[in-house]
Design an enzyme around this catalytic site. Sequence first.
Site, mmCIF file in Angstrom:
data_model
loop_
_atom_site.group_PDB
_atom_site.id
_atom_site.type_symbol
_atom_site.label_atom_id
_atom_site.label_comp_id
_atom_site.label_asym_id
_atom_site.label_seq_id
_atom_site.Cartn_x
_atom_site.Cartn_y
_atom_site.Cartn_z
ATOM 1 N N THR A 170 0.858 -1.185 0.000
ATOM 2 C CA THR A 170 0.000 0.000 0.000
ATOM 3 C C THR A 170 0.891 1.231 0.000
ATOM 4 O OG1 THR A 170 -1.723 -1.174 1.206
ATOM 5 C CG2 THR A 170 -1.796 1.229 1.258
ATOM 6 N N LYS A 191 -6.928 1.794 -3.467
ATOM 7 C CA LYS A 191 -6.596 1.159 -2.186
ATOM 8 C C LYS A 191 -6.651 2.164 -1.042
ATOM 9 C CE LYS A 191 -5.293 -1.964 0.757
ATOM 10 N NZ LYS A 191 -4.031 -2.712 0.714
ATOM 11 N N LYS A 211 0.626 4.081 9.114
ATOM 12 C CA LYS A 211 1.161 4.424 7.791
ATOM 13 C C LYS A 211 0.052 4.755 6.799
ATOM 14 C CE LYS A 211 2.287 0.963 5.102
ATOM 15 N NZ LYS A 211 1.455 1.005 3.852
#
Length: 310
Positions: A108, A184, A252
């Site tokens: 990601t 995503k 993150k």
Amino acid sequence: MRDGRKRMTERDRTTVGIIGLGAMGSGMARALLAAGLAVRGFDLSPTARQNLAALGGTPASSAGEAAQDAAILVMVVVNAQQTEDILFGPDGTAARLAPGAVVVSCATMAPDDARRLEARAREHGLLYVDAPMSGGTGRAASGELSFMASGHPDAFTRAEPALNAMAATLHRLGDEAGIGSAFKMVNQLLAGVHIAAACEAVALAARLGLDLQTVYDVIRVSAGTSWMFENRVPHILDGDYAPRSAVDIFVKDLGIVTDMGRASRFPTPLAALAMQMFVMTSAAGMGRDDDASVARLLADLANVKLPSGT
């Protein structure tokens, strides 16, 4: 352009290198092997490499060895920096892959990073699929992940054996990298908020003195449920915070979401608040634990008890 390396053989066309054999990567390796592909994998963990051997794969002593002359390289690492370092750093895998091989990048990352990595791969004569995925460890092992993928049609064609093995649903979202990563990040905004909300709801239920198993049974068939509620709350009920997906992953990912929002002058207040819940949980020493640990943080703050593991 890397004329010293051998051209692909028929075996190379079915050989997949995989970098990262953690919770997701090991399941993906299992699915690749079940589809009859030859799998050569690397992970920093000796145990993870041994587990691959037990499944019938070939453990490699380095990322470069895993990639050597493979037609497909599946990257199951944490972020863009790790992806870049493994591909293009010292002894980078990009120089070890067969000419015309495809990199399937599953980390990601921000869309700009995906576009930059695709451009660098192209300079090395490689194809690149921006292929973040969703579905969890169980679906990884059974080859039932959902991929939000983008890339040149030739890249999809070359990656097809691996993607077919790993995916129940393959969303082809565009002809260039970055589009898959953008999708995503929308998913991660929702996933992170849903996890934080589920943890808050369960901690509140504990404060109210409710039976948590009954809370789970009632809510999962009610309007307030979510996939994350149904998937994460059992971890809380079992008192099991072994990391299927760690707290720091959402530190993150929601950080990327809020950075993207700020850069595009778009407000992301719920994502920002959920990110702070993950940051606080990480700061409390649970960054490497399961992301359902947000419930533990809230329970500690409120001085309420949650189930403890056996």
